[in-house]
Write an enzyme that holds these catalytic residues in place. Structure first.
Site, mmCIF file in Angstrom:
data_model
loop_
_atom_site.group_PDB
_atom_site.id
_atom_site.type_symbol
_atom_site.label_atom_id
_atom_site.label_comp_id
_atom_site.label_asym_id
_atom_site.label_seq_id
_atom_site.Cartn_x
_atom_site.Cartn_y
_atom_site.Cartn_z
ATOM 1 C CD GLU A 1 1.630 -32.866 26.557
ATOM 2 O OE1 GLU A 1 0.776 -32.939 25.261
ATOM 3 O OE2 GLU A 1 2.193 -32.096 26.905
ATOM 4 C CB SER B 1 8.588 9.292 12.572
ATOM 5 O OG SER B 1 9.616 8.668 12.191
ATOM 6 C CE1 TYR C 1 -3.929 2.212 0.243
ATOM 7 C CE2 TYR C 1 -2.409 3.575 1.410
ATOM 8 C CZ TYR C 1 -3.562 3.149 0.651
ATOM 9 O OH TYR C 1 -4.421 4.339 0.498
ATOM 10 C CD GLN D 1 12.323 11.259 12.992
ATOM 11 O OE1 GLN D 1 13.379 10.877 12.596
ATOM 12 N NE2 GLN D 1 11.054 10.719 12.625
ATOM 13 C CG ASP E 1 14.821 8.838 6.473
ATOM 14 O OD1 ASP E 1 14.418 7.736 6.945
ATOM 15 O OD2 ASP E 1 14.658 10.095 6.959
ATOM 16 C CG ASN F 1 -5.858 6.867 5.548
ATOM 17 O OD1 ASN F 1 -6.187 5.801 5.788
ATOM 18 N ND2 ASN F 1 -6.529 7.809 4.855
ATOM 19 C CG HIS G 1 -0.888 -36.867 20.096
ATOM 20 N ND1 HIS G 1 -2.022 -36.522 19.877
ATOM 21 C CD2 HIS G 1 -0.222 -35.527 19.540
ATOM 22 C CE1 HIS G 1 -2.300 -35.276 19.627
ATOM 23 N NE2 HIS G 1 -1.066 -34.809 19.005
ATOM 24 C CG HIS H 1 8.619 12.485 9.045
ATOM 25 N ND1 HIS H 1 8.478 11.990 7.775
ATOM 26 C CD2 HIS H 1 10.020 12.108 9.343
ATOM 27 C CE1 HIS H 1 9.561 11.475 7.320
ATOM 28 N NE2 HIS H 1 10.508 11.489 8.409
ATOM 29 C CD GLN I 1 -11.389 2.718 -0.970
ATOM 30 O OE1 GLN I 1 -11.706 2.551 0.379
ATOM 31 N NE2 GLN I 1 -11.335 3.945 -1.659
ATOM 32 C CD GLU J 1 10.507 5.338 13.123
ATOM 33 O OE1 GLU J 1 10.526 6.430 13.776
ATOM 34 O OE2 GLU J 1 10.293 5.083 12.079
ATOM 35 C CG HIS J 2 14.869 6.841 12.755
ATOM 36 N ND1 HIS J 2 13.824 7.370 13.118
ATOM 37 C CD2 HIS J 2 14.929 6.227 11.584
ATOM 38 C CE1 HIS J 2 12.910 7.290 11.792
ATOM 39 N NE2 HIS J 2 13.773 6.422 10.979
#
Lengths: 430, 430
Positions: free
Chosen positions: A415, A237, A130, A259, A361, A214, A420, A262, A191, A327-328
């Protein structure tokens, strides 16, 4: 921006508040999304055409119009200027080389009991990527999501990207071409996720869906999970910069703002043992903000979520970083490799004074899709491992079964799983 | 049990129905679970004591009573008989050896541009293992969940197991001891998951939660996901047995029933090119069911979900198996390795006529926690990879940045991320 110092008595409480700060403000859209998914499952392409007309502001003439043609891709690619084309090529090549180097080896071991055990890696058959449309359509994200799939050996890579008002982003199409995307569909939102998960007459279903989106896209991924695999749902981020006195404050300031630009929920944190640098960076941030086109966003992020933390030494910086699990992480110190050795939790690290996160990046090679919101404690960046799966295998003959079988019988009976136990005992002649 | 044949004209429709068959019947319990999680977050240990009293039928005297003491673990271990102790030890050793062999290597590469790129694997700090109580308390699951964590290097492995009416299962405690579990709590349900995710005064929070559980446990894991990592939520179990004419029908029948005895939603499928074997197995299943203690469950599973599929040859068997993407796959044919070569999707494979799946459930070494419900198309069994995460890193100096930096500037500008571009351009002297 918050100023914290580990020397201050209220530091533990202030740092705990920073750790617990909720930056995500996702709206609840589960009902709407469930309706869209049901519609796509029931009506297929007809639903995609209606939803695209309603949400994307253009009316597909038919199901065939949902697919970008090879001619459109070539035309888009031809419109890219030489500098950008070269940059895209360099990025694609470097990302591919790094991800190919990640490819793991199969395992096979014969043991003293006479069993052969193995683990085999294999690629997923079909993946859906996506890509958000409009302003947030980042060609770099196309490369970062699709190239690891291709490196893993995925045969079919479908991509969905909405084209608001019918407009296609040529750089996104050019990136898809370089990344080995095999099909591009001009659809977006829940969709698109529904179509990739369930399939329609014109879109074959995939096995795994990746890529940012989103709140509707994120919720749709949640709802189709199980039917298909999904990547983790990214939060805002963040970056932690550990910098000593020997840095240019302007460099540090721009890295923090890279950063922050963003979005307003992004977080930039400087950790330094040097009070002078801390103040110089804080001033440089205000100065740099004056020239920045995205100053409104970056400034808001910095004011709401930014922090400068003064520490005793780099060991203390590493300790706080492990609790933040960013993250970074930029390590702008004399011996960044030594400091990396004491970092347990970070998505991606950037070593040295000449290695701003923006390099990662775009062109360094490692992935820029990384675990956010302290999840680097248990999660990892996107990689070929996201597009591979393992089959383990066991081979035994009668002699090997005679060695390990009795223990299986004993545990099966313990068990209460009699069949088994019997499946082994029968073959042992019992 | 359904009988299908690829020679029949209605086969495509019948096989499609088999693929789409919904076997999962999870109740919706999200509201109840959200209430329990909120209660544990608000009241901590006091909530755990109340919920345990209400749901587990025993009243903990205080928070300390929620934790199993070292003395209790030793006493439980001492009660295990010699045969079961030996079986548990053999299983633990073999599982550990196989999972240690999975451990991946770090990556480091210096490229022609002068950048050094790396990927480093590291263990998660703390893991929580959920173990169901009562009849479904399987010591083998304790080994299969905890040993990969220990092999990965996880320092803290907490385990939660409910003890209905206060009763502890000695074999579960003995398995936990061998698997390297560092803490055991006598709590279960959504409250156990909440405690491990959020922590209480007496239970420190963990970073990832694994292990099977009922609908409440599964829903709680869904709700705490993000705060912590979780394993995939397992559906009903299944096996596909591919067998040729040269098999003892009784062996095949018991193997099918070993899967069916798990629960009524389990699924056992025989695929064979031999019509005589198919009928002999169908008869042997009915015969074996007469002696089976869990015949009610196994019989119900076989009648509702079992299938015997007659195929032209083994190539067709492999093709159907790839569409089924089964959790377990037995290859009872002359050359099982050759057949494995044409299988793309399966959780775990068992090769040969003397390798029933039960060997893999207990003692072979590979994990028995595997992807169910066709998710082997994109998912894998539990392994050390579930307890490791990666940090990628990039090291660059001014010379290396001069080579790749201009492309990063070009792409940052193309994406409208000016501070990204400037963080590189500044260092290039721009």
């Amino acid at each position: 921006m918050k100023r914290l110092s580990t020397a201050s008595p209220d530091f533990p409480a202030a740092f705990a508040a920073l750790l617990d700060e909720a930056r995500d403000t996702t709206a609840r859209v589960d009902g709407v999304v469930a309706g869209i998914i049901a519609d796509v499952r029931a009506r297929g392409d007809a639903a995609l055409i209606d939803l695209t007309t309603r949400f994307d502001g253009w009316a597909p003439a038919g199901a065939a119009a949902l697919r970008v043609t090879p001619g459109e891709i070539e035309a888009a690619d031809a419109r890219i200027d030489a500098e950008r084309r070269a940059a895209l090529n360099l990025a694609a090549e470097r990302i591919e080389a790094f991800h190919r180097a990640q490819l793991p080896r199969d395992l096979e071991m014969k043991d003293t009991a006479g069993l052969t055990l193995g683990m085999r890696w294999g690629a997923i058959d079909a993946v859906g990527i996506y890509v958000p449309g409009g302003k947030a359509a980042y060609p770099s994200s196309v490369l970062m999501n699709a190239i690891p799939a291709r490196a893993a050996g995925v045969g079919r890579i479908a991509m969905c990207v909405p084209t608001p008002e019918g407009e296609m982003n040529p750089l996104v199409l050019a990136a898809a071409k370089r990344a080995g995307v095999t099909e591009i569909f001009r659809i977006g939102g829940a969709q698109a996720v529904a179509a990739m998960a369930w399939g329609t007459a014109s879109i074959a279903p995939v096995d795994r869906i990746c890529g940012p989106g989103n709140a509707y896209v994120a919720e749709a991924k949640r709802q189709v999970f199980g039917r298909v695999g999904i990547d983790s749902i990214a939060g805002p981020s963040e970056v932690v910069v550990i910098a000593d006195a020997a840095n240019d404050p302007r460099h540090v300031a721009v890295d923090l703002l890279a950063q922050a630009e963003h979005d307003e929920s992004a977080q930039s944190i400087l950790i330094t043992p040097d009070a002078t640098l801390a103040e110089a960076v804080a001033r440089a941030v205000e100065e740099e903000l004056r020239h920045l086109p995205r100053a409104a966003i970056a400034g808001e992020s910095w004011r709401r979520h930014g922090a400068v933390i003064l520490v005793r030494d780099l060991a203390e910086a590493a300790e706080l970083t492990n609790r933040l699990a960013p993250e970074h992480l930029q390590l702008m110190v004399d011996d960044p490799r030594a400091l990396l050795g004491s970092i347990r939790h970070a998505g991606a690290a950037f070593l040295g004074r000449y290695c701003p996160e923006a390099v990662g990046d775009y062109v360094a090679g490692p992935n820029h899709v990384l675990p956010t919101g302290r999840t680097a404690r248990f999660a990892s960046g996107l990689s070929v491992f996201d597009f591979l799966k393992r089959t383990t295998w066991v081979e035994a003959d009668a002699a090997a079964l005679a060695v390990v079988g009795p223990a299986a019988v004993a545990l099966g009976e313990a068990e209460g799983l009699t069949a088994h136990a019997r499946s082994v005992a029968l073959r042992l002649g019992g």
